[in-house]
Structures are given as C-alpha cells and as structure tokens.
Design a protein around this motif. Structure first.
Motif: not given
Length: 774
Positions: A714, A717, A721, A732-733
């Motif tokens: 979380y 991420t 962003k 984003d992995k």
C-alpha cells in the motif's frame, strides 16, 4: 545536582542503548532538517527569481505581428506590460553530432523575461548573440568568440557578446541536455538579416496583479481576429515553471510526512524505554522519596533522559544533513535546474523542532509511567512490583501440544503473551523500518526497470529527422538497411472535461516492428487502423479504459487547432516518453494528411550501420540524427537524479531497524533480569539463555515482517503515484526478490542486535537480581 549526576551515570551505564535511541532520533532529524532547508530555499529563491526577472504570465504566438499591432494589443484590460520578439530555431553542426538552438530577439528596453548576466553584455548590435552559459561551457565558448549557426537553410555567423541564463528556461528538457540543446538571444537589429523583414512572431505579457490569466487570454484571442493568431501558453503551462512548482510541492510534502513518521517511531521506542527505566528503578524512586526529594524533581530527573536523547539525536541528524544531504541535493539541483547563484545551506533553526518533537514524547512517557509510582508511599515504592497474573494460553488448552513443547519455548511464549502490549509495540519499529526498506528498494528497482525498458520498446539503430517541407517521395535510402519505417510526431493537446494536457501523437505504419508496445502484464500489443493506443500514465490519471472516446486537439499551426474524437484501442505501458500512437489510415479518417517527418532504421550489421549513418549525415534533407541510446539517457537521468534519495532511505531504514530491535531487546533483558538470573542459578548455560532471547526476538521480527508485507504494498503504491505523472510512468509492482531482500535485512539486523546484547546477559549479577526487599 546529585540527580543530574545520577542521570549521567544512567547514560554511561547504558551507553549503547543511548546511542541507539539517539540514532533513531537522528534519522528523523536528518530528513526534517535536510528536506525542510532544501524545500524552503527552493521556494524562496524561485519566487524571488521569478519576480526579479519578471517571468511572463502569458506568451502568445502569431505567424507574424508588427510593432504597431503589438502596441494596439497593449490597451487590452489586464495587461501591465507587453513586449514583442522574434523566435526561431537553428542548428549548429559539430564533428559527430548536431545541436539545436532556440533563439529569441531581445527587446531594446527589455522588462519581461530579463536575462541573468554571467559574463559580458546584452546584444546591442547586428550579429551579436547572448549564449546560455551551460551550452557555452559544454562547447568551450567564451565572450568574443564567433559562433556559426544554420537557420532556414542560411548560415549566419555571430559574435558572442555575453553569457547568461534566462528565467523562462530554468529547465530546458527532462534531461537538462546542455550539449545538444541551447538557448540564445540576439539584438532586434538582426531580425531583418534572418528573415528579410522586421516583424515579431511572439508577444510576452506581464499581467496586472490578480487579473485572471484565462480571461486575458480570451480577450487577446478575440482582439487578434485580423492577425495570423496561432496559440498561447500561460506561465503555469510552461515546462520549466510547472516542473519546479511540482518539485517544490513534492519536497514540501516530504519534509512534513517523512520526518513525522520517523519521529513517531522514535516516540514509541522512547515510550517503551522510559516505561521500563522507571519500572526497573521503582526501588530508587522509593529511596529518593524517603530522603525527601520532591515528586516534581524526581519526575524532572527521569524526563532529562529523553531530552538528552532528543538533543544528541537532533544534533547528530542536523550535522549529517549538513555534511551529506545538503551537498547531494545541491549537486542534484544543479543538474535538474538552471538557477544562477543558488546556494543551499542547512537552517540550524530546524534543530529546534527536532529537539522539541523528539523530547515531547519521551517527557510524556515519563509522566505516564512515573505518576503511578510517585503517588505511592516511599515504603511501598521500595518494594518490588507484584508479578503479573498469567492466564492459560490458548495453545495450553489444546490437548497434546503444550506437553510436547520444550521448556525454553514455553518460557518464550509465556513472556510474549504476559506482555502482549509491549510485544506489539516492540514490533512497530521493525514494521515501519521494514516498510521503509521495501519501499526504498522497490522504487529504486522500478527506476532501473524504466531505464531497461527502452531496449525492449525501441529496436531501431538510428532515427532520422528530416527538415520541414521534405517530401518522403524525394528521399533516397542507402544500402545496408534491413528495415525502415516512417513516422510523424504531432504536438497535440489531450482534453478531458475542463482539463487540458500537452502530449504527442506518433503516427506510424501498423507493420512497424522497430517500436514495440506492451500492456501492464508485459504482453505484446499491436497497432490497428480502428483506434488510438493510449499510454497507461494518461489512462490512470484520467480514468480511461479500452473502448472510450477521447478528445485530441492538434496544436501545430498548419492544422489550425483542429479537434477530433478518437476511439481508445488499447492501453499501453510506456515508462519513458509516453505518447499516443495511431496509424496513417486512422489519421486520414479525420481528414488529416500524413506527412512523415522521421525515419526509423535498422541496419543489417554494425559495419553497415556506420555507412548508413554516414549517408544520412551527408543528406541535405536531414535535420538531426539520433540513436536509441538518446532515449535511454532520459530514463538513466531520472534514475541518477533520484538514486541518492533512495540510498539514504535504505541507510536510514537500516539504522532505524537496528535502533528499534536493539533497544527493544535491551528492554527485554532489563525487565527479565530476575528471571534470567534464576535460570543461571538453576544451571542454565549462557548459550541457552542467549538462545532463549534470540528466538524470542526472531518471533517478534517474524510477526513484524508478516504485518509489514501488506502495508509495504500500500505504501509503495502511494510513493509510485506521487512520483508518477502523465509524462512519466513508474512500474507499480513489487517483486518477490525485493521483498525477500528486505525481510533478510530485518532478520540480519535482529541477529546483529542479539550478538551485541550477549555481553549484557553475561553481566547479569545473580545475587543483586535475586535479592528482594523483605
């Protein structure tokens, strides 16, 4: 004075623990002092820089406009000052490459976008030129040298009158490439020599303070109906201004959020430490009360410890920020932006909030831990604290399991569940430091992936850009070419609702196998004639899905701001230089002619590549030649610019994790002195006792890691962003490898802490620990 001496003895007795706590505080102070000083300096300098050199609020572009027309526009409401200039592009040829130059005429009485002079003077005669200092430095130009450029097929020689920088170009391009991109200014007298006539094609506007720029732009467009009006750009939409504003905002947010999280971690650890210290010294508290020491003085005595930790940690953090953080961001800023004479220095006032914030929680913990003991009578405080009642564990109620567990593991489980709150709080520091470590390593890995994707996407050897007006029918290609495909790049504006975003549309044949497209799962995609391929970065920001219809406005002057509605064919993952892609047939369906401007070439071999490149370098129709390494430089630049930040994150996460684990383990040993001494008396070997503590810490670290893994995803991420934009997509992995490395770090630090604490176990005095007050 005696209480202060006792405080110093306590610090000396547990010096390693004191250092560990100070380092935890130092991490927060390091980021707070560094980021706060950096963001404040960036903001104050840029605001003063924009004001001093009067950055234009609005730039309006025309095919051509006379001095009289400019004067006529000056009466429009909202305009404070208006100046006209002529802007054109030129190239300079060197041995192995070409450099592009953006040239502007400079008004006689220049008051808008005024240059910062580094050396020499502003051009005042024909064929004098003011060159940007970074471009001059790259090519070893000095004042008085001559420079030969080519514009509109004409070679012109200028004499360098001065070197300087301009507020409108504080950032030229994403990579700040000063070698192949330069800015220059010429006197107005030179315009007729360049274009066979005197006229402007751009006006710069300084708006009245507080006036609506959008309304002003509409007024100017309405008054320009009799003029060859092309377009306009507000200050907020210029590349350099928008980039530095975004940087300042991001740094400001980071300077608040990151130190706050780190200070909260140090606060939790300080709370546990002071709670343990006061509980373990309840006997001494009773003696001090019996000797007549006031409760207030006793409380202040214990509050001195977190204050000393806060002072020491804040000083260490600020010194490290001055020695490490400030030099690194200074070098990074110099590469990212052109801000003349900016200097970064640490604001030593930032040490005060660090001390206050880090000390406040320690003082609060002292108050919460000590107020109960201070309410007791002296005789009662001098007695040992009654042991906690232990209920049966859930595992004890399961038949056949508890009896098969060894006595050592029973001790570990009982101790953990006897102090559930402290065990949970003990894990928080490890959880946060593991999250920080995973996020830092993951983001660094993502930036590396961005740089590497370029080789998978672009498989051509060279890209050839032709001069304007060149027809593809007249072009000749050399031998030695394996594959070649034409492309054309259109400057466009993406429109969604009331939002607008500058973008590029690349048009190429659907058979083009020198550019590859991938979806979010790294599966290959292909162009079709029924729609447009949209970058994932735009899709994420504007919530675009396959099958949607998007509005694209062509901003090239010859297309007269034509707007079209395009169908979204697929969403493509493009980490660097994201663009919209379509085929010539789809473009023609909107009545727009496809005129190729570039050629992608794949040579048969490295030997043929040399001859192919030589051929294009001799072709008079060719404007510039670039290879795919030029594209990779942009991603590598972003990687280098951000590497030091994530390296600091990793180092700080390691320090934080070590400080948390060591301090919590040290507290655990202090609280269990009597129990461990009993085990030693009963004949437990030193290695077995160490193993007991080791496995307990491993269990706590395991619990912390399990909790940290989903939180890391979380948090990662959120970071991605924050770093991503429509012009830059970040993967984003999180990879399994990154998580495993971070988990290994957490366990290695636990092992290191246990090794350092073995000495404390050996020093336990069995007689002192087992004595009790009768």
């Amino acid at each position: 004075m005696k209480l202060f001496s006792k405080l110093l003895r306590n610090v000396k007795h547990s010096i390693v623990q004191f250092i560990a706590l100070a380092l935890v505080v130092a991490v927060g102070a390091f980021f707070y002092a560094g980021l706060n000083s950096y963001s404040n300096k960036h903001r104050t300098y840029s605001e003063a820089y924009f004001k001093e050199h009067n950055l234009s609020d609005l730039n309006v572009y025309y095919g051509q406009i006379s001095k009289d027309d400019v004067a006529g526009l000056s009466v429009i409401e909202g305009i404070n000052k208006i100046e006209g200039r002529y802007t054109f592009d030129a190239t300079q040829v060197f041995k192995d490459y070409k450099a592009s130059l953006k040239l502007h005429s400079i008004p006689v009485n220049n008051e808008i976008n005024t240059p910062t002079m580094i050396e020499g003077s502003i051009p005042s005669k024909k064929y004098e030129i003011l060159l940007d200092s970074h471009y001059a430095q790259e090519h070893h130009y000095q004042v008085g040298d001559q420079i030969r450029i080519n514009t509109n097929g004409r070679d012109v020689t200028f004499t360098i009158s001065g070197l300087g920088e301009n507020v409108e170009y504080l950032k030229k391009n994403p990579t700040q490439d000063h070698k192949t991109h330069g800015i220059a200014y010429i006197a107005e007298e030179t315009i007729p020599e360049i274009r066979d006539g005197f006229y402007y094609n751009e006006i710069m506007i300084d708006a009245q303070e507080g006036y609506d720029i959008d309304q002003l732009g509409k007024s100017i467009e309405g008054q320009s109906k009799h003029l060859p009006y092309l377009d306009q750009t507000s200050k907020e939409r210029t590349y350099g201004y928008s980039q530095i504003k975004q940087t300042i905002y991001n740094n400001s947010m980071m300077s608040k959020v990151i130190p706050l999280v780190l200070f909260l971690i140090s606060a939790i650890i300080l709370f546990l430490t002071m709670s343990r210290t006061i509980d373990s010294e309840r006997n001494q508290v009773g003696i001090m009360k019996a000797l007549g020491v006031k409760n207030r003085n006793i409380m202040l005595h214990y509050m001195g410890y977190p204050v000393l930790v806060g002072i020491a940690g804040s000083i260490i953090g600020c010194i490290m920020a001055a020695l490490v953080f400030i030099p690194l961001v200074t070098a990074s800023s110099a590469k990212s932006y052109t801000l003349p004479d900016i200097t970064f220095s640490l604001s030593w006032f930032s040490i005060i909030p660090s001390i206050i914030f880090s000390s406040a929680f320690g003082i609060l913990s002292c108050y919460l831990s000590g107020r109960t003991i201070l309410k007791e009578r002296a005789a009662q405080a001098m007695r040992p604290k009654p042991p906690k009642k232990m209920k049966k564990l859930l595992i004890e109620r399961v038949p056949g399991i508890w009896s098969h567990i060894s006595y050592s593991y029973k001790l570990i489980l009982r101790n953990i569940f006897l102090n559930k709150q402290k065990a949970l709080a003990s894990s928080i520091g490890v959880v946060v430091s593991t999250v920080l470590l995973i996020t830092a390593l993951g983001t660094q890995s993502s930036l590396i992936k961005i740089a590497n994707q370029t080789e998978d996407v672009y498989t051509y050897d060279v890209r050839v850009d032709y001069k304007l007006g060149t027809s593809s029918d007249t072009l000749q290609l050399p031998s030695g070419i394996k594959n070649s495909y034409f492309t054309s790049t259109f400057p466009v504006e993406f429109i969604k609702g009331g939002e607008k975003e500058n973008a590029t549309l690349v048009v190429t044949e659907k058979e083009n196998n020198l550019i590859h497209f991938f979806d979010k799962d790294d599966n290959k995609m292909y162009l079709e004639d029924e729609g447009v391929l949209v970058p994932q970065s735009y899709a994420d920001k504007y919530h675009i899905v396959e099958g949607d219809t998007i509005q694209i406005k062509f901003t090239a002057p010859e297309l007269k701001n034509k707007s079209v509605d395009m169908k979204v064919l697929q969403i493509s993952t493009q980490y660097s230089n994201p663009s919209f892609y379509s085929t010539p047939d789809y473009l023609k369906s909107f009545g727009i002619d496809y005129s190729p401007t570039s050629l992608l070439v794949e040579a048969n071999s490295s030997t043929d590549l040399i001859s192919v490149r030589n051929f294009f370098e001799q072709d008079p129709h060719v404007d510039t030649i670039a290879d795919k390494n030029d594209l990779k430089q942009s991603a590598q630049y972003i990687l280098k610019q951000n590497s030091f930040i994530f390296i600091m994150f990793i180092i700080c996460a390691v320090i934080l994790s070590f400080g948390a684990i060591y301090t919590i383990s040290s507290i655990n040993i202090y609280e269990r002195n009597r129990e461990l001494a009993t085990l030693k008396v009963l004949g437990y070997q030193k290695n077995k006792i160490n193993r007991l503590i080791f496995f307990e810490n491993i269990i706590l670290t395991t619990f912390a890691v399990i909790v940290a893994l989903p939180i890391s995803g979380y948090f990662y991420t959120i970071i991605v962003k924050a770093l991503s934009s429509t012009h830059q997509q970040i993967p984003d992995k999180l990879s399994i490898f990154i998580m495993l490395v971070s988990v290994m770090f957490a366990f290695l630090l636990t092992i290191l802490s246990n090794l350092l604490l073995r000495r404390k176990v050996s020093q336990i005095n069995m007689i002192e620990s087992l004595k009790s007050v009768e």
